[in-house]
Write an enzyme that holds these catalytic residues in place. Structure first.
Site, PDB file in Angstrom:
ATOM      1  N   GLY A  47       0.835  -1.188   0.000  1.00  0.00           N
ATOM      2  CA  GLY A  47       0.000   0.000   0.000  1.00  0.00           C
ATOM      3  C   GLY A  47       0.875   1.245   0.000  1.00  0.00           C
ATOM      4  O   GLY A  47       1.586   1.510  -0.950  1.00  0.00           O
ATOM      5  N   PHE A  48       0.807   2.025   1.075  1.00  0.00           N
ATOM      6  CA  PHE A  48       1.550   3.287   1.176  1.00  0.00           C
ATOM      7  C   PHE A  48       1.109   4.250   0.081  1.00  0.00           C
ATOM      8  O   PHE A  48       1.919   4.795  -0.648  1.00  0.00           O
ATOM      9  CB  PHE A  48       3.071   3.072   1.116  1.00  0.00           C
ATOM     10  CG  PHE A  48       3.614   2.278   2.272  1.00  0.00           C
ATOM     11  CD1 PHE A  48       3.934   2.911   3.468  1.00  0.00           C
ATOM     12  CD2 PHE A  48       3.790   0.908   2.178  1.00  0.00           C
ATOM     13  CE1 PHE A  48       4.418   2.179   4.539  1.00  0.00           C
ATOM     14  CE2 PHE A  48       4.279   0.172   3.234  1.00  0.00           C
ATOM     15  CZ  PHE A  48       4.591   0.810   4.418  1.00  0.00           C
ATOM     16  N   HIS A  49      -0.192   4.390  -0.061  1.00  0.00           N
ATOM     17  CA  HIS A  49      -0.711   5.363  -1.016  1.00  0.00           C
ATOM     18  C   HIS A  49      -2.168   5.654  -0.685  1.00  0.00           C
ATOM     19  O   HIS A  49      -2.785   4.975   0.151  1.00  0.00           O
ATOM     20  CB  HIS A  49      -0.573   4.848  -2.452  1.00  0.00           C
ATOM     21  CG  HIS A  49      -1.199   3.519  -2.676  1.00  0.00           C
ATOM     22  ND1 HIS A  49      -0.492   2.367  -2.864  1.00  0.00           N
ATOM     23  CD2 HIS A  49      -2.500   3.162  -2.711  1.00  0.00           C
ATOM     24  CE1 HIS A  49      -1.312   1.360  -3.005  1.00  0.00           C
ATOM     25  NE2 HIS A  49      -2.547   1.813  -2.910  1.00  0.00           N
ATOM     26  N   ALA A  50      -2.697   6.669  -1.350  1.00  0.00           N
ATOM     27  CA  ALA A  50      -4.130   6.982  -1.296  1.00  0.00           C
ATOM     28  C   ALA A  50      -4.603   7.098  -2.742  1.00  0.00           C
ATOM     29  O   ALA A  50      -3.795   7.079  -3.680  1.00  0.00           O
ATOM     30  CB  ALA A  50      -4.369   8.293  -0.546  1.00  0.00           C
ATOM     31  N   ARG A  95      -3.609   4.044   2.936  1.00  0.00           N
ATOM     32  CA  ARG A  95      -3.768   2.671   3.415  1.00  0.00           C
ATOM     33  C   ARG A  95      -2.457   1.898   3.363  1.00  0.00           C
ATOM     34  O   ARG A  95      -1.628   2.107   2.464  1.00  0.00           O
ATOM     35  CB  ARG A  95      -4.866   1.918   2.656  1.00  0.00           C
ATOM     36  CG  ARG A  95      -4.561   1.314   1.293  1.00  0.00           C
ATOM     37  CD  ARG A  95      -4.453   2.319   0.146  1.00  0.00           C
ATOM     38  NE  ARG A  95      -5.470   3.340   0.130  1.00  0.00           N
ATOM     39  CZ  ARG A  95      -6.597   3.271  -0.574  1.00  0.00           C
ATOM     40  NH1 ARG A  95      -6.810   2.238  -1.323  1.00  0.00           N
ATOM     41  NH2 ARG A  95      -7.437   4.288  -0.574  1.00  0.00           N
TER      42      ARG A  95
END
Ligand code: T46
Length: 137
Positions: A47-50, A95
């Site tokens: 993840g590590f993004h929106a 997330r």
């Protein structure tokens, strides 16, 4: 922040179990794409993004994993450990997925086809995006 869950009906009989997800009935958006994460190592964090626009429902159809949600103000961590439990992840939500159990399969029902332009992959950019949106509201 209170995470939003959907609970899908379990149809069980001596042959086993079945659960169904119908757009408009069980989840609030039309499904534009389905993808799944599997063979994720126990120490891996994804993840590590929106997303700017994308809405999704995440469900662990086998095994378990954790999901951290961060709306730029508050964070929460939820455990997905049931094939009938769906986690709603709306747009503008950072997330991260982690703590995958051996053999876990995370199924994702997404509102749109894959578009890299919809990703915000830098946390500072995400905070700027949130603040900018709130200034305009
Ligand atoms: C999300 C979480 C839960 C595609 O080609 N098509 C797709 O539909 C997706 C989702 C990914 N990809 C490619 C893009 C990358 O080369 O697959 C590779 C891995 O994607 P990513 O690093 O974005 O995977 P995750 O697990 O970090 O995030 C994914 C989704 O991208 C994201 O929208 O919410 O799962």
């Amino acid at each position: 922040m209170e995470p939003k869950f959907y609970h899908f009906t379990e149809h069980g009989d001596p042959r086993g179990k079945l659960a169904a997800v119908e757009p408009g009935k069980d989840i609030p958006f039309p499904i534009g794409r389905v993808y799944y994460l599997y063979e994720v190592g126990p120490d891996q964090r994804r993840g590590f993004h929106a997303h700017k626009k994308l809405e999704q429902v995440l469900l662990c159809v086998h095994g378990s994993c954790k999901v951290l949600l961060d709306d730029g103000r508050e964070k929460c961590t939820v455990t997905l450990d049931s094939p009938t439990l769906g986690l709603y992840v709306g747009n503008a939500m950072w997330r991260e997925m982690f703590d995958f159990s051996p053999g876990a399969v995370l199924l994702v029902l997404a509102s749109e086809p894959y578009t890299e332009a919809d990703y915000i992959r830098n946390y500072e950019d995400f905070l700027n995006y949130i603040n900018h949106r709130e200034e305009q509201a």
